[in-house]
Design an enzyme around this catalytic site. Structure first.
Site, PDB file in Angstrom:
ATOM      1  CE  LYS A  13       3.095  -8.344 -31.178  1.00 23.51           C
ATOM      2  NZ  LYS A  13       2.852  -9.470 -30.440  1.00 23.51           N
ATOM      3  NE  ARG A  88       0.663  -5.020 -25.743  1.00 27.97           N
ATOM      4  CZ  ARG A  88       1.731  -5.485 -26.247  1.00 27.97           C
ATOM      5  NH1 ARG A  88       2.425  -4.923 -27.315  1.00 27.97           N
ATOM      6  NH2 ARG A  88       2.166  -6.653 -25.886  1.00 27.97           N
ATOM      7  NE  ARG A 127      10.895 -13.232 -27.048  1.00 23.03           N
ATOM      8  CZ  ARG A 127       9.578 -12.437 -27.563  1.00 23.03           C
ATOM      9  NH1 ARG A 127       9.225 -12.069 -28.634  1.00 23.03           N
ATOM     10  NH2 ARG A 127       8.967 -12.312 -26.234  1.00 23.03           N
ATOM     11  NE  ARG A 160      10.298  -9.419 -24.549  1.00 26.95           N
ATOM     12  CZ  ARG A 160       9.415  -9.305 -25.340  1.00 26.95           C
ATOM     13  NH1 ARG A 160       9.664  -8.973 -26.618  1.00 26.95           N
ATOM     14  NH2 ARG A 160       8.001  -8.912 -24.762  1.00 26.95           N
ATOM     15  NE  ARG A 171       4.635 -10.849 -22.409  1.00 29.00           N
ATOM     16  CZ  ARG A 171       5.736 -11.435 -23.050  1.00 29.00           C
ATOM     17  NH1 ARG A 171       6.431 -12.612 -22.506  1.00 29.00           N
ATOM     18  NH2 ARG A 171       6.069 -11.138 -24.400  1.00 29.00           N
TER      19      ARG A 171
HETATM   20  P1  AP5 Z   1       8.301 -12.596 -32.018  1.00 29.92           P
HETATM   21  O1  AP5 Z   1       8.378 -12.204 -33.315  1.00 29.92           O
HETATM   22  O2  AP5 Z   1       9.539 -12.264 -31.014  1.00 29.92           O
HETATM   23  O3  AP5 Z   1       7.101 -12.519 -31.402  1.00 29.92           O
HETATM   24  P2  AP5 Z   1       6.000 -11.189 -30.939  1.00 29.92           P
HETATM   25  O4  AP5 Z   1       4.916 -11.355 -31.575  1.00 29.92           O
HETATM   26  O5  AP5 Z   1       7.165 -10.039 -31.503  1.00 29.92           O
HETATM   27  O6  AP5 Z   1       6.163 -11.651 -29.466  1.00 29.92           O
HETATM   28  P3  AP5 Z   1       6.322 -10.397 -28.245  1.00 29.92           P
HETATM   29  O7  AP5 Z   1       6.505 -11.341 -26.931  1.00 29.92           O
HETATM   30  O8  AP5 Z   1       7.382  -9.245 -28.600  1.00 29.92           O
HETATM   31  O9  AP5 Z   1       4.974  -9.725 -28.300  1.00 29.92           O
HETATM   32  P4  AP5 Z   1       4.458  -8.737 -27.052  1.00 29.92           P
HETATM   33  O10 AP5 Z   1       3.376  -8.289 -27.617  1.00 29.92           O
HETATM   34  O11 AP5 Z   1       4.109  -9.481 -25.792  1.00 29.92           O
HETATM   35  O12 AP5 Z   1       5.706  -8.060 -26.444  1.00 29.92           O
HETATM   36  P5  AP5 Z   1       6.170  -6.525 -26.442  1.00 29.92           P
HETATM   37  O13 AP5 Z   1       7.652  -6.280 -26.882  1.00 29.92           O
HETATM   38  O14 AP5 Z   1       5.246  -5.871 -27.749  1.00 29.92           O
HETATM   39  O15 AP5 Z   1       8.466 -14.269 -31.862  1.00 29.92           O
HETATM   40  C1  AP5 Z   1       8.126 -15.015 -30.539  1.00 29.92           C
HETATM   41  C2  AP5 Z   1       9.533 -16.399 -30.821  1.00 29.92           C
HETATM   42  O16 AP5 Z   1       8.871 -17.089 -31.705  1.00 29.92           O
HETATM   43  C3  AP5 Z   1      10.853 -15.960 -31.488  1.00 29.92           C
HETATM   44  O17 AP5 Z   1      11.928 -16.760 -30.669  1.00 29.92           O
HETATM   45  C4  AP5 Z   1      10.874 -16.248 -32.979  1.00 29.92           C
HETATM   46  O18 AP5 Z   1      11.985 -16.771 -33.343  1.00 29.92           O
HETATM   47  C5  AP5 Z   1       9.713 -17.467 -32.927  1.00 29.92           C
HETATM   48  N1  AP5 Z   1       8.835 -17.464 -34.056  1.00 29.92           N
HETATM   49  C6  AP5 Z   1       8.254 -16.308 -34.796  1.00 29.92           C
HETATM   50  N2  AP5 Z   1       7.473 -16.972 -35.775  1.00 29.92           N
HETATM   51  C7  AP5 Z   1       7.610 -18.200 -35.717  1.00 29.92           C
HETATM   52  C8  AP5 Z   1       7.081 -19.369 -36.607  1.00 29.92           C
HETATM   53  N3  AP5 Z   1       6.075 -19.022 -37.584  1.00 29.92           N
HETATM   54  N4  AP5 Z   1       7.236 -20.403 -36.267  1.00 29.92           N
HETATM   55  C9  AP5 Z   1       8.110 -20.959 -35.189  1.00 29.92           C
HETATM   56  N5  AP5 Z   1       8.452 -19.850 -34.083  1.00 29.92           N
HETATM   57  C10 AP5 Z   1       8.400 -18.613 -34.672  1.00 29.92           C
HETATM   58  O19 AP5 Z   1       5.702  -5.920 -25.280  1.00 29.92           O
HETATM   59  C11 AP5 Z   1       6.038  -6.049 -24.134  1.00 29.92           C
HETATM   60  C12 AP5 Z   1       5.584  -5.250 -23.178  1.00 29.92           C
HETATM   61  O20 AP5 Z   1       5.768  -3.747 -23.339  1.00 29.92           O
HETATM   62  C13 AP5 Z   1       4.135  -5.414 -22.833  1.00 29.92           C
HETATM   63  O21 AP5 Z   1       3.693  -6.588 -21.981  1.00 29.92           O
HETATM   64  C14 AP5 Z   1       3.702  -4.112 -22.210  1.00 29.92           C
HETATM   65  O22 AP5 Z   1       3.953  -4.175 -20.686  1.00 29.92           O
HETATM   66  C15 AP5 Z   1       4.380  -3.216 -23.019  1.00 29.92           C
HETATM   67  N6  AP5 Z   1       3.887  -2.758 -24.219  1.00 29.92           N
HETATM   68  C16 AP5 Z   1       4.203  -2.641 -25.185  1.00 29.92           C
HETATM   69  N7  AP5 Z   1       3.427  -2.177 -26.353  1.00 29.92           N
HETATM   70  C17 AP5 Z   1       2.319  -1.760 -25.662  1.00 29.92           C
HETATM   71  C18 AP5 Z   1       1.153  -1.048 -25.583  1.00 29.92           C
HETATM   72  N8  AP5 Z   1       0.874  -0.708 -27.080  1.00 29.92           N
HETATM   73  N9  AP5 Z   1       0.487  -0.637 -24.784  1.00 29.92           N
HETATM   74  C19 AP5 Z   1       0.846  -0.785 -23.365  1.00 29.92           C
HETATM   75  N10 AP5 Z   1       1.701  -1.622 -23.070  1.00 29.92           N
HETATM   76  C20 AP5 Z   1       2.612  -2.120 -24.155  1.00 29.92           C
HETATM   77 MG    MG Z   2       8.006  -8.177 -30.355  1.00 32.55          MG
END
Ligand code: AP5
Ligand code: MG
Ligand code: ZN
Length: 215
Positions: A13, A88, A127, A160, A171
């Site tokens: 994402k 989410r 990552r 992270r 997660r």
């Molecule tokens: P990356 O693009 O970083 O993945 P992502 O989908 O953004 O994954 P996140 O871990 O950020 O998602 P998340 O939903 O767990 O975390 P968030 O910060 O939203 O890619 C990942 C890796 O893969 C990178 O190294 C990249 O280079 C590589 N990659 C990407 N595409 C690739 C491909 N095609 N092929 C190979 N490699 C690839 O949330 C964190 C925390 O915040 C949650 O756990 C929760 O506690 C809280 N939170 C956030 N939003 C909410 C909400 N709406 N409601 C409640 N709690 C929330």
């Molecule tokens: Mg992200």
């Protein structure tokens, strides 16, 4: 262009949001990034959110709904935005619907990135993120030219706190239970576009643009 990027942790994402942000000159609204910045600055919200995030759980709906409501009212969102990691839960999606209708904004698409669980674990454990500018990397799939150093700004690359294997598993479980139902939610709303997130980063980007062009 008003978009939601939906998908499990590690689906790409944030990676694809960076591309879309440049392409369409619209802001990325990542609730995860906003919460991490609150944690870093130890604001009252950050102190509360930290416990949930470290446990791999979701932060309460009212907190994130409040963040997004406020953000969407800023002038730069009028022409478009990319919601990354929000909504989410079904209550978050309902709240978003109300907020958008109050602001007379309409979503163009919900992009669902589909990736196998084992690939997600490999992506998250490898990552790295720039501690200065936030640019994302992967030690194997998207490495910087110099290990540990950001290509864009020379900043330090860090891991992270929630990218430890046991937190990652938690997660992924939370995603399956609380977020995956949104795929059906937006399918019923006629907004869902499914994209194969297993391909390489550039190929996934091309597929997203082609799906958006078709709308
Ligand atoms: P990356 O693009 O970083 O993945 P992502 O989908 O953004 O994954 P996140 O871990 O950020 O998602 P998340 O939903 O767990 O975390 P968030 O910060 O939203 O890619 C990942 C890796 O893969 C990178 O190294 C990249 O280079 C590589 N990659 C990407 N595409 C690739 C491909 N095609 N092929 C190979 N490699 C690839 O949330 C964190 C925390 O915040 C949650 O756990 C929760 O506690 C809280 N939170 C956030 N939003 C909410 C909400 N709406 N409601 C409640 N709690 C929330
Ligand atoms: Mg992200
Ligand atoms: Zn950087």
């Amino acid at each position: 262009m008003k978009l939601i990027l939906l998908g499990p942790p590690g689906a790409g994402k944030g990676t694809q949001a960076q591309m879309l942000m440049e392409k369409f000159s619209i802001p990325q609204i990542s609730t995860g990034d906003i919460l991490r910045s609150a944690v870093k600055n130890a604001t009252p919200m950050g102190v509360k959110a930290r416990e949930y995030m470290d446990a791999g759980a979701l932060v309460p709906d009212d907190v994130v709904v409040g963040i997004v409501r406020e953000r969407l009212q800023q002038a730069d969102c009028a022409n478009g935005f990319i919601l990354d990691g929000f909504p989410r839960t079904v209550p978050q999606a309902d709240a978003l619907k109300d907020t958008l209708s109050e602001l007379s904004l309409e979503l163009d698409a919900v992009i669902s990135l589909e990736v196998d669980t084992e690939a997600l674990v490999a992506r998250l454990t490898g990552r790295r993120t720039c501690s200065t500018c936030g640019k994302g990397y992967h030690v194997d799939f998207d490495p910087p030219s110099k290990e540990g150093v950001c290509d864009a700004c020379g900043g330090n690359l860090v891991q992270r706190d929630d990218d430890r294997e046991e937190t990652i598993r938690k997660r992924l479980e939370v995603y399956r239970e609380q977020t995956a139902p949104l795929v059906d939610y937006y399918l019923r709303g006629g907004l869902l576009a499914e994209v194969d997130g297993m391909a390489g980063i550039d190929e996934v980007g091309r597929q997203i643009l082609s799906v958006l062009g078709a709308r």
